[in-house]
Scaffold this motif. Structure first.
Motif, PDB file in Angstrom:
ATOM      1  N   SER A 141       7.921  -5.247  -4.912  1.00  0.00           N
ATOM      2  CA  SER A 141       8.334  -5.516  -3.773  1.00  0.00           C
ATOM      3  C   SER A 141       8.130  -4.431  -2.643  1.00  0.00           C
ATOM      4  N   GLN A 142       8.246  -2.765  -3.580  1.00  0.00           N
ATOM      5  CA  GLN A 142       7.756  -2.183  -2.095  1.00  0.00           C
ATOM      6  C   GLN A 142       7.153  -2.081  -1.404  1.00  0.00           C
ATOM      7  N   ARG A 143       7.597  -1.797  -0.325  1.00  0.00           N
ATOM      8  CA  ARG A 143       6.889  -2.701   0.667  1.00  0.00           C
ATOM      9  C   ARG A 143       5.556  -1.235   0.752  1.00  0.00           C
ATOM     10  N   GLU A 144       5.685  -0.265   0.586  1.00  0.00           N
ATOM     11  CA  GLU A 144       4.455   0.370   1.014  1.00  0.00           C
ATOM     12  C   GLU A 144       2.988   1.017  -0.112  1.00  0.00           C
ATOM     13  N   ARG A 145       3.628  -0.922  -1.088  1.00  0.00           N
ATOM     14  CA  ARG A 145       2.045  -0.538  -1.985  1.00  0.00           C
ATOM     15  C   ARG A 145       1.843  -1.510  -1.236  1.00  0.00           C
ATOM     16  N   PHE A 146       1.843  -2.539  -0.445  1.00  0.00           N
ATOM     17  CA  PHE A 146       0.842  -2.904   0.518  1.00  0.00           C
ATOM     18  C   PHE A 146       0.752  -2.686   1.295  1.00  0.00           C
ATOM     19  N   THR A 147       0.325  -1.790   1.902  1.00  0.00           N
ATOM     20  CA  THR A 147      -0.260  -1.138   2.856  1.00  0.00           C
ATOM     21  C   THR A 147      -1.851  -0.683   2.630  1.00  0.00           C
ATOM     22  N   PRO A 148      -2.531  -0.462   3.208  1.00  0.00           N
ATOM     23  CA  PRO A 148      -4.045  -0.658   3.042  1.00  0.00           C
ATOM     24  C   PRO A 148      -4.485   0.892   2.791  1.00  0.00           C
ATOM     25  N   THR A 149      -3.691   2.096   2.697  1.00  0.00           N
ATOM     26  CA  THR A 149      -3.641   3.055   2.253  1.00  0.00           C
ATOM     27  C   THR A 149      -2.873   3.322   0.730  1.00  0.00           C
ATOM     28  N   TYR A 150      -2.238   2.921   0.209  1.00  0.00           N
ATOM     29  CA  TYR A 150      -1.570   2.405  -0.816  1.00  0.00           C
ATOM     30  C   TYR A 150      -2.677   2.541  -2.425  1.00  0.00           C
ATOM     31  N   ARG A 151      -2.419   3.893  -3.257  1.00  0.00           N
ATOM     32  CA  ARG A 151      -3.761   3.831  -4.313  1.00  0.00           C
ATOM     33  C   ARG A 151      -3.169   3.814  -5.451  1.00  0.00           C
ATOM     34  N   TYR A 152      -3.622   2.978  -6.322  1.00  0.00           N
ATOM     35  CA  TYR A 152      -2.738   2.704  -7.774  1.00  0.00           C
ATOM     36  C   TYR A 152      -3.358   3.226  -8.546  1.00  0.00           C
ATOM     37  N   GLY A 153      -3.230   4.524  -9.542  1.00  0.00           N
ATOM     38  CA  GLY A 153      -4.414   4.401 -10.730  1.00  0.00           C
ATOM     39  C   GLY A 153      -4.147   3.236 -11.945  1.00  0.00           C
ATOM     40  N   TYR A 154      -4.430   2.927 -12.347  1.00  0.00           N
ATOM     41  CA  TYR A 154      -4.456   1.938 -13.923  1.00  0.00           C
ATOM     42  C   TYR A 154      -5.765   1.947 -14.534  1.00  0.00           C
ATOM     43  N   TYR A 155      -5.349   1.646 -15.786  1.00  0.00           N
ATOM     44  CA  TYR A 155      -6.310   1.398 -16.759  1.00  0.00           C
ATOM     45  C   TYR A 155      -6.896   0.340 -17.046  1.00  0.00           C
ATOM     46  N   THR A 156      -8.221   0.683 -17.377  1.00  0.00           N
ATOM     47  CA  THR A 156      -9.533  -0.327 -17.303  1.00  0.00           C
ATOM     48  C   THR A 156      -9.503  -1.345 -18.593  1.00  0.00           C
ATOM     49  N   ASP A 157      -8.702  -1.558 -19.442  1.00  0.00           N
ATOM     50  CA  ASP A 157      -8.557  -2.437 -20.497  1.00  0.00           C
ATOM     51  C   ASP A 157      -6.966  -3.353 -20.405  1.00  0.00           C
TER      52      ASP A 157
END
Length: 169
Positions: A141-157
């Protein structure tokens, strides 16, 4: 499940394996020119497309300043929805904000302060070997996560029902 739902529950590695097999199959059958290949977009390509490319109107989200007009979020649903059930962005691309996160090609690493043109980080990795997902998903629900500039590092597997992919040609 459903024919019109976005692909989800796929790992970054599984996406790469799918793309590899898809390209091989299409090249072998002559349906794809030898010099063409499907691929995950680079982070820069994804962001350019989400912002509306050269048609951009500078919206906060991909296609609107009204998040509910373009994105499925925790504020308006509790599940994935059929693709293209919200408004597209300026390039006619749907679901660049919300519905499911989308894997991109790049490994997660802090941005460089140097000027770059269409960068794609396939070499520098953080200590956790993370990659990037973009766009936000119905789960948040955090609005910043939906912006074109937001990036989220996550795990490959690792994946879940809020992570999918978008292919480029």
């Amino acid at each position: 499940s459903g024919r019109n739902l976005p692909v989800d529950n796929v790992t970054w590695r599984a996406c790469h394996e799918f793309v590899k097999r898809l390209n091989a199959m299409l090249h072998e059958s002559g349906q794809l020119a030898p010099d063409r290949n499907f691929h995950l977009p680079s982070e820069a390509q994804w962001e350019f497309a989400a912002r509306g490319g050269t048609q951009s109107r500078g919206y906060a989200y991909a296609g609107s300043n009204d998040i509910n007009g373009v994105a499925w979020t925790r504020g308006n649903t509790n599940r994935t929805h059929p693709v293209a059930s919200k408004k597209p962005n300026e390039l006619g691309l749907y679901d660049m904000s919300g519905n499911v996160w989308e894997w991109v090609e790049d490994y997660y690493f802090p941005y460089s302060s140097e000027a770059q043109t269409d960068p794609c980080n396939t070499a520098k990795r953080d200590s956790q070997n993370r990659v990037i997902k973009r766009g936000g998903s119905w789960y948040y629900s955090q609005r910043e996560r939906f912006t074109p500039t937001y990036r989220y590092g996550y795990y490959t597997d690792v994946t879940d029902s809020s992570i999918g992919m978008r292919l480029c040609l």
